[in-house]
Design an enzyme around this catalytic site. Structure first.
Site, PDB file in Angstrom:
ATOM      1  N   LYS A 171       0.812  -1.223   0.000  1.00  0.00           N
ATOM      2  CA  LYS A 171       0.000   0.000   0.000  1.00  0.00           C
ATOM      3  C   LYS A 171       0.843   1.271   0.000  1.00  0.00           C
ATOM      4  O   LYS A 171       0.403   2.308  -0.466  1.00  0.00           O
ATOM      5  CB  LYS A 171      -0.898   0.015   1.235  1.00  0.00           C
ATOM      6  CG  LYS A 171      -2.165  -0.776   1.047  1.00  0.00           C
ATOM      7  CD  LYS A 171      -3.149  -0.419   2.146  1.00  0.00           C
ATOM      8  CE  LYS A 171      -4.157  -1.527   2.304  1.00  0.00           C
ATOM      9  NZ  LYS A 171      -4.369  -1.938   3.672  1.00  0.00           N
ATOM     10  N   ARG A 172       2.027   1.167   0.553  1.00  0.00           N
ATOM     11  CA  ARG A 172       2.900   2.344   0.604  1.00  0.00           C
ATOM     12  C   ARG A 172       3.185   2.878  -0.801  1.00  0.00           C
ATOM     13  O   ARG A 172       3.447   4.055  -0.992  1.00  0.00           O
ATOM     14  CB  ARG A 172       4.244   1.997   1.252  1.00  0.00           C
ATOM     15  CG  ARG A 172       4.225   1.910   2.752  1.00  0.00           C
ATOM     16  CD  ARG A 172       5.623   1.625   3.273  1.00  0.00           C
ATOM     17  NE  ARG A 172       6.164   0.375   2.731  1.00  0.00           N
ATOM     18  CZ  ARG A 172       7.242   0.292   1.968  1.00  0.00           C
ATOM     19  NH1 ARG A 172       7.912   1.358   1.635  1.00  0.00           N
ATOM     20  NH2 ARG A 172       7.653  -0.886   1.534  1.00  0.00           N
TER      21      ARG A 172
END
Ligand code: GLU
Length: 479
Positions: A251-252
């Protein structure tokens, strides 16, 4: 040839797993193989039916097809691992009876203590304390109320070697596996590394194409297959997908769920094309390639050996191409919900006009959702100028242009040919030309400095909206 995709329904369909599914699908199509969908839901706490449903929905949306699976049945079912416990039990009893597995009575606390006491260097390995318990010892543990796990007895000194379809020859030594590992937990739930072998065999899977994160599980799986006398499938481990910092995609780095991609307005064919290219390259170097051409060219042996970096920009670019190549009718149907969401009602509008608007504006969309920020340029009565347009319209030459446009709309110009008339007259009166003419006019009439050509946009915006926009700008910038 039988292939499978085996998702764990513990959340949404991750883009990396979608790539695994897509590559299986493409290889299956290529060879006319049967694709099996198996749901690996033995993590009872984290698995859910909602997750399973969303994964199946997203796979279908991507165009992935399976002939057998929990939703369609098939001759080798059930296709949910949670419905196959009786089958797994038979095999663990066989392993126990043959001494190839054993009951382990160590409690979690004892295992934790052993782990703590193990040397810092090297990885922890189960000591094998319960490997050779006598009947009396077992009875004693049982009388204490301990519930045993079942551990697989890793054969000493064995070598596991296999030819991976992508990685080539892979060799593991059994002593590096980490000791006898648990195949059935104390609550009776069997673990992935054990049951995957049974399922792949019973479902007649010939080729396992999956992520490289499972490469280190493969020797355990092969040892179990050997102990059970089962054949092993051909393996092909796909190189990982990474973010631009070369760490595992998460997700980063950006959105990772297929569902989110759909919602933002990616087209399934674009995602399929991009994800296929993330692990494989066309011979001619093409990046945009329709699925049938990918199928014609792709081979397991040609899949990438090294990790691929997920390029969000490239995916957007590719998606923009697919938005432009879909039929106009499709794109209208796909864009209308985003237009509505942006606050514009399309239900009463003239169809031919809407078609022209979308034909023009889709060229500026990389994802369907982009239309939300663009459509106001055409459909709003007054499209509030964005920051750069606002800054420009405060400049002296622009103010002069706004004044002149205001005068013209109030007197001289008519709906017919207003666009060219307007620009010509402003040019004559103000003496401005080139970008000093066109940028302020664009800012004034569309509220944006970027976007479609004015001669295409203005007839669609229409006389009446342009008049209102000039009125508004006059009030805002000319007092
Ligand atoms: N259920 C596993 C996963 O989602 C797949 C295992 C496999 O392909 O062997 O990672």
């Amino acid at each position: 040839m039988r292939l499978r995709f085996a998702p764990s329904p513990t959340g949404f369909l991750h883009i990396g797993n979608a790539r695994t599914a897509i590559l299986n699908h493409l290889i299956a199509k290529k060879h006319g193989a049967t694709m099996v969908l198996r749901v690996e839901d033995t993590d009872m706490e984290r698995s859910s039916r909602e997750s399973e449903e969303s994964i199946l929905r997203d796979l279908k949306w991507l165009g992935i097809e399976w002939k057998e699976g929990p939703d369609v049945g098939g001759d080798f079912g059930p296709y949910r691992q949670s419905e196959r416990f009786d089958i797994y039990r038979e095999y663990s009893e066989k392993l126990l009876a043959e001494g190839k597995a054993y009951h382990c009575y160590c409690t979690q606390q004892e295992l934790d203590d052993m782990r703590k006491a193990s040397p810092e260097t090297g990885s922890y390995e189960y000591s094998g304390r319960c490997r050779n318990l006598s009947d009396a010892e077992k009875k004693k543990f049982e009388s204490e109320g301990r519930k045993p796990t079942i551990r697989f007895r890793v054969p000493d000194g064995e070598t596991v070697a296999f030819d991976d379809g992508i990685k080539g020859r892979v060799v593991f030594q059994a002593e590096n596996i980490g000791g006898d590992f648990i195949i059935v937990r104390s609550d009776g739930v069997p673990v992935y590394n054990y049951i995957v072998v049974i399922d792949d065999t019973l479902m007649n899977i010939s080729h396992v194409i999956r992520g490289e994160d499972h490469l280190s599980n493969t020797p355990k799986q092969i040892l179990i297959a050997r102990a059970l006398g089962l054949p092993v499938p051909e393996y092909a481990h796909l190189a990982l997908v990474m973010g631009d910092d070369r760490k595992k995609l998460s997700k980063r780095h950006g959105i990772t769920s297929v569902d989110m991609y759909r919602r933002e307005g990616y087209l399934p064919e674009a995602l399929l094309n991009y994800l296929a290219m993330l692990g494989w390259a066309a011979e001619g170097g093409e990046e945009i390639l329709p699925v049938d051409q990918i199928v014609a060219q792709i081979e397991i042996g040609k899949l990438a050996k090294s990790a691929a970096v997920f390029d969000f920009q490239k995916l957007r670019w590719m998606n923009g191409n697919y938005i432009r190549s879909r039929s106009l009718g499709d794109i209208i149907a796909l864009l209308v919900p985003y237009i509505k969401e942006a606050g514009f009602d399309t239900s009463g509008v003239d169809r031919a006009w809407l078609e022209s608007v979308i034909a023009l504006m889709r060229g500026y969309c990389e994802v369907l959702g982009d239309i939300g920020g663009l459509i106001g340029m055409i459909m709003a009565d007054v499209n509030e100028p964005d920051e750069e347009s606002d800054a420009l319209m405060r400049q002296e030459h622009a103010v002069q242009i706004i004044r002149e446009a205001h005068r013209l709309f109030g007197s001289e110009i008519t709906a017919e040919n207003f666009a060219s008339e307007l620009i010509n007259k402003i040019k004559q009166v103000t003496g401005q030309k080139g970008k000093n003419l066109f940028h302020p006019v664009r800012a004034l009439l569309t509220g944006r400095l970027k976007g479609p050509e004015l001669d295409q946009a203005l007839p669609l915006i229409g006389f009446e909206r342009c008049r209102k926009r000039v009125e508004y700008a006059y009030g805002k910038y000319c007092n």
